[in-house]
Scaffold this active site. Structure first.
Site, short mmCIF file in Angstrom:
data_model
loop_
_atom_site.label_atom_id
_atom_site.label_comp_id
_atom_site.label_asym_id
_atom_site.label_seq_id
_atom_site.Cartn_x
_atom_site.Cartn_y
_atom_site.Cartn_z
N ALA A 57 6.03 -65.09 -10.49
CA ALA A 57 7.21 -66.05 -9.82
C ALA A 57 8.48 -64.75 -9.30
O ALA A 57 7.81 -63.15 -10.22
CB ALA A 57 8.41 -66.16 -11.05
N GLY A 87 3.35 -66.35 -12.68
CA GLY A 87 2.93 -67.28 -12.06
C GLY A 87 2.03 -67.46 -11.07
O GLY A 87 1.64 -68.45 -10.85
N GLU A 107 -1.00 -68.38 -12.52
CA GLU A 107 -0.64 -69.82 -13.03
C GLU A 107 -0.84 -71.02 -12.12
O GLU A 107 -2.10 -71.61 -11.75
CB GLU A 107 0.43 -70.29 -13.72
CG GLU A 107 1.12 -69.59 -14.73
CD GLU A 107 2.81 -69.86 -15.16
OE1 GLU A 107 3.95 -69.66 -14.46
OE2 GLU A 107 2.95 -70.53 -16.02
N GLU A 144 4.62 -62.64 -19.45
CA GLU A 144 5.71 -62.88 -18.87
C GLU A 144 6.74 -62.78 -20.43
O GLU A 144 8.19 -62.38 -19.76
CB GLU A 144 6.03 -64.95 -19.10
CG GLU A 144 5.87 -65.50 -17.71
CD GLU A 144 4.29 -65.98 -17.23
OE1 GLU A 144 3.73 -65.51 -17.61
OE2 GLU A 144 4.37 -66.55 -16.38
C1 3H9 Z 1 6.81 -65.20 -14.49
O1 3H9 Z 1 6.35 -65.48 -13.24
C2 3H9 Z 1 7.10 -66.78 -14.85
C3 3H9 Z 1 6.17 -67.97 -14.99
O2 3H9 Z 1 5.57 -67.85 -15.54
C4 3H9 Z 1 7.53 -69.55 -14.88
C5 3H9 Z 1 7.68 -69.58 -13.19
C6 3H9 Z 1 9.06 -70.92 -13.83
N1 3H9 Z 1 9.40 -60.76 -8.19
O3 3H9 Z 1 5.26 -52.32 -9.98
P1 3H9 Z 1 6.03 -51.71 -8.59
C7 3H9 Z 1 8.83 -55.13 -6.96
S1 3H9 Z 1 7.18 -63.60 -14.34
C8 3H9 Z 1 10.03 -59.40 -7.95
O4 3H9 Z 1 6.54 -50.78 -8.31
P2 3H9 Z 1 2.58 -51.33 -8.92
C9 3H9 Z 1 9.16 -54.13 -7.26
O5 3H9 Z 1 10.47 -54.01 -8.29
C10 3H9 Z 1 6.91 -62.39 -13.31
N2 3H9 Z 1 9.88 -57.89 -7.31
O6 3H9 Z 1 4.26 -51.48 -7.30
C11 3H9 Z 1 8.86 -52.82 -7.02
O7 3H9 Z 1 9.73 -52.99 -5.64
P3 3H9 Z 1 10.43 -51.94 -4.95
C12 3H9 Z 1 5.46 -62.17 -14.20
C13 3H9 Z 1 8.69 -57.73 -7.67
O8 3H9 Z 1 1.79 -51.33 -7.82
C14 3H9 Z 1 7.53 -53.55 -5.95
O9 3H9 Z 1 7.78 -54.80 -6.04
N3 3H9 Z 1 4.65 -61.34 -13.15
C15 3H9 Z 1 7.53 -58.72 -9.14
O10 3H9 Z 1 2.69 -50.45 -9.78
C16 3H9 Z 1 6.54 -53.23 -6.42
O11 3H9 Z 1 6.56 -52.48 -7.56
C17 3H9 Z 1 5.50 -59.91 -13.80
O12 3H9 Z 1 5.70 -59.45 -15.05
C18 3H9 Z 1 7.87 -59.98 -9.08
N4 3H9 Z 1 7.66 -60.64 -10.00
O13 3H9 Z 1 2.80 -52.84 -9.40
C19 3H9 Z 1 4.26 -58.88 -13.12
N5 3H9 Z 1 7.20 -57.34 -8.89
O14 3H9 Z 1 9.80 -51.52 -4.51
C20 3H9 Z 1 5.21 -57.76 -12.93
C21 3H9 Z 1 6.96 -56.62 -9.03
O15 3H9 Z 1 12.05 -52.87 -4.23
N6 3H9 Z 1 5.33 -56.93 -11.77
N7 3H9 Z 1 7.76 -56.34 -8.13
O16 3H9 Z 1 10.78 -51.21 -6.00
C22 3H9 Z 1 3.70 -55.83 -12.16
O17 3H9 Z 1 3.82 -56.11 -13.53
C23 3H9 Z 1 3.76 -54.49 -10.80
O18 3H9 Z 1 4.11 -54.69 -10.25
C24 3H9 Z 1 2.39 -55.09 -10.77
C25 3H9 Z 1 2.14 -54.00 -9.27
C26 3H9 Z 1 1.61 -54.93 -11.18
C27 3H9 Z 1 2.63 -56.61 -9.37
#
Ligand code: 3H9
Length: 708
Positions: A70, A109, A112, A132
């Site tokens: 998400a 998500g 999902e 999450e």
């Molecule tokens: C969810 O999914 C809820 C659902 O179950 C239900 C809904 C109803 N959204 O980490 P990085 C940005 S909860 C928005 O440096 P990497 C991050 O801020 C979500 N932005 O890169 C950064 O921005 P900036 C569950 C996001 O390659 C840029 O992307 N998912 C999101 O080291 C690059 O990120 C998670 O918890 C996001 N979801 O790692 C996953 N994710 O360039 C969270 C990232 O402006 N994310 N950004 O600084 C991660 O674990 C890592 O970002 C990922 C990439 C592994 C994806």
């Protein structure tokens, strides 16, 4: 042939390739599921169902990831339809087989969406997970219901409660995906799989009908075990138990009712302060990595490093550098000290091997990159040198004079000093532009925080190299200016003083520790002192004695314990008693007697404090000093303070750091507290001009994070 009217720039594009509708999510940087992506996915599935030429649907992500989840920037804002559960339900209901082809992150998500698809293929390098829980949430788009049905209660609970990522092969073993691609070309692999499914007339296969919970008894037992475990380990977090409840609902309720149950729990989490704190933590630790220097300058090359000093800190730093793949040369003054340094390094690795975190072969490989020497000249080729010698200006200057003599031009010369004036060190050599502070926290190979301390004359590329190093070390870097204690230790000195005042005024150290633990810290301040050794703070207090305001309140209790040789765990006694080498201390009546005597000496009549009163003072002191540090430009933004306290000082992540916490209770409340406490001790409780100004303007700390 393009089937839809979606423009090429749309975040979700779909195009017919033969009989497969290829749906590409193209929403940089990580394909997060914002409202436009959600809408685009529904439109694509509608288009697939409406077109007789489509025989299968392939969902892929553009760029480096499938879907990271998400869009967490949307939380806290008004919800925009369609919701993600609707999207997932629509995908699952599609009349044509839907295949998710996964590369990079398929998280939250994102997974999902894949679970709602009918078939899943992953390529090597994929990272699948339901993280999450780390954001104070639970999978809220059917993830708790579908994962349990697909891979069983135990595996699903383990995935969701840990938030861990699994690779493609593990995902296959768990049953999260149907196959792993032969190559890393996710599009080709996905398309081939889709064609195969079409050729075999495979029908949509809906995860809601999967039989992973068929063994009711085993599932119920797994749920009960997870609940018991979570009750012990959740440490104040609300979402883990709700995840368990959702899996129980998956077992006991029809799918649609289970979805409704999950949605209600998800919304409770989404609206909670814990979610707000954890999402703030997520962004704060990423934003902290950005500084004016990292935006504007290229880091220097970093392949080899020197470490001066083989004590606990030097050895920990050496291990951190080795773990990041650098070649490391340790310098000590003589052979015996060098041997001790080498033994320290080996001991750290032996501990990792013993705990099963590392194989003996990996240890051997790391040590191959490790060298020791007693001559500074061995550092001639090093790209970076970090000194971790005795905290004394004369000693440090002598070391830097040697580095100035032997190091190659362009080498980064770093000091790990905790409080000395780095500008003065830099000014003592011919290349101040190369001198940087890299302040590690003990144990240096474990603790996540690295303060990158920026002296006045350093060049931007050297600072950028400090941040680059942190990335290699997988640490959270925070930019700090030069002052006594930089960000973290400067704040620590102040909130510990507040704790000492509370102790002398009537709270026992045990009550203070308990109140602070209940707030969410893993340990209270007096437990930390006992763990680190009371002599460390004692030395700092002696050092500051000459410059201390004679009118400032000074609590002598810690000194009194040190004078008796009660330095904490290492001497078996400190604020607590550690009998027979125990690591958990017991309250000590003799310590309480010493405290009583000190109260008499200081002319204090002890009074009772509630736990809430303790926390209010402890936090107000922390927040106020944090505000001063931002006000003076030592920290760039309040979020840098938050990242520092969370990663170096055990501040509970779900509260988002002290500055976020201050916003959450209201800065005006904090200011009112400070003014109230100032009635007793106006010298200690001087409201930070930054707080006064923000309150006057009706602003909060977050407004400064956005503006920076
Ligand atoms: C969810 O999914 C809820 C659902 O179950 C239900 C809904 C109803 N959204 O980490 P990085 C940005 S909860 C928005 O440096 P990497 C991050 O801020 C979500 N932005 O890169 C950064 O921005 P900036 C569950 C996001 O390659 C840029 O992307 N998912 C999101 O080291 C690059 O990120 C998670 O918890 C996001 N979801 O790692 C996953 N994710 O360039 C969270 C990232 O402006 N994310 N950004 O600084 C991660 O674990 C890592 O970002 C990922 C990439 C592994 C994806």
């Amino acid at each position: 042939m393009t089937l839809s009217s979606a423009p090429e720039t749309a975040v979700v594009q779909h195009a017919l390739r033969g009989s497969v509708l290829v749906v590409t999510i193209d929403h940089a940087p990580v394909n997060a599921l914002n409202a436009a992506v959600r809408r685009g996915l529904i439109d694509a599935i509608d288009a697939a169902d409406a077109n007789a030429a489509v025989r299968a649907v392939l969902i892929v992500g553009a760029g480096r990831n499938f879907i990271a989840g998400a869009d967490i920037r949307e939380f806290g804002k008004p919800a925009v339809p369609p919701s993600l559960p609707e999207v997932c339900n629509r995908i699952e209901a599609c009349g044509k087989p839907v295949i998710a082809a996964i590369h990079g992150a398929a998280l939250g998500g994102g997974l999902e969406v894949a679970l709602a698809s009918h078939y899943r293929i992953a390529v090597e390098g994929a990272k699948l997970g339901l993280p999450e829980v780390q954001l104070g949430l639970l999978p809220g788009a059917g993830g708790t219901q579908r994962s349990a049905r697909l891979i069983g209660a135990q595996a699903a609970l383990s995935l969701m409660l840990s938030g861990r990522h699994v690779g493609a092969q593990d995902a296959l073993r768990l049953g999260l995906v149907d196959r792993v691609g032969q190559s890393d070309d996710v599009f080709a692999e996905g398309l081939a799989y889709a064609h195969e499914l079409i050729a075999t007339h495979a029908a949509p296969r809906r995860t809601k009908n999967a039989r992973g919970l068929a063994d009711k008894e085993a599932s119920a037992a797994a749920i009960a075990a997870a609940r018991a475990d979570t009750q012990k380990t959740a440490r104040g977090l609300a979402s883990p138990l709700k995840i368990v409840d959702c899996v129980e609902a998956a077992l006991n309720l029809p799918f649609d009712e289970g979805l409704r149950f999950e949605r209600e729990r998800f919304l409770e989490c989404r609206e909670s302060p814990q979610r707000a704190g954890l999402v703030h933590a997520f962004f704060a630790e990423r934003e902290a990595q950005k500084s004016p220097e990292t935006r504007g300058a290229q880091p220097r090359a970093l392949r080899s490093a020197g470490v001066l000093g083989g004590g606990t800190m030097g050895a920990g730093i050496a291990v951190a550098l080795l773990d990041a793949g650098l070649a490391v040369t340790m310098i000590e003054r003589d052979d015996a000290s060098l041997e001790r340094g080498r033994a320290h390094v080996e001991k750290v690795y032996d501990g990792s091997v013993e705990k099963g975190r590392m194989t003996p072969e990996a240890k051997a490989r790391a040590l191959q990159r490790f060298n020791g020497d007693t001559a500074y000249d061995a550092l001639a080729g090093a790209d970076l040198v970090i000194e971790a010698v005795f905290e004394d200006m004369t000693v440090k200057k002598a070391v830097f004079a040697q580095l100035d003599r032997v190091c190659k031009p362009g080498a980064v010369l770093a000091t790990n000093t905790s409080y000395l004036d780095i500008d003065e060190i830099a000014a003592s050599i011919t290349r101040p532009q190369d001198v940087l502070g890299l302040h590690f926290f003990s144990p240096a190979n474990i603790m996540k925080l690295l303060e990158v301390v920026v002296p006045a004359r350093v060049t931007a590329d050297v600072v950028a190299t400090g941040f680059e190093l942190a990335k290699k070390l997988r640490k959270v870097a925070v930019r700090a200016g030069v002052c006594d204690g930089f960000i973290g230790n400067r704040m620590l000195a102040v909130y510990r003083a507040a704790a000492d005042h509370l102790m002398e005024d009537g709270a026992s150290p045990y009550q203070v520790d308990q109140a602070v633990r209940d707030f969410g810290f893993p340990m209270g301040p007096y437990q930390v002192i006992d763990l680190a050794g009371g002599d460390i703070g004692w030395a700092a207090r002696k050092r500051r004695a000459a410059t201390r305001d004679p009118n400032a309140r000074y609590v002598r209790i810690g000194d009194a314990l040190c004078e008796r040789g009660w330095l904490g765990q290492k001497t078996g006694r400190g604020f607590y008693r550690y009998e027979d080498g125990a690591r958990i201390g017991k309250p000590d009546a003799e310590v309480e007697a010493i405290i009583d005597a000190e109260r008499v000496r200081a002319g204090v009549t002890p009074r009772a404090f509630s736990d809430e009163q303790i926390v209010r003072r402890y936090m107000a002191a922390m927040i106020n000093e944090g505000a001063n540090i931002v006000h003076e430009g030592i920290a760039q933004r309040p979020l840098d303070i938050d990242a520092t306290l969370m990663h170096g000082f055990g501040f509970p992540r779900y509260r988002g750091g002290p500055m976020h916490y201050a916003d959450s209770i209201g800065l005006d409340t904090v200011l009112a507290d400070i003014r109230e406490f100032a009635k007793e001790d106006p010298l200690f409780w001087r409201a930070s001009p930054l707080i006064v100004d923000l309150v006057a303007r009706g602003k909060n700390f977050a407004s400064l994070n956005q503006a920076a």
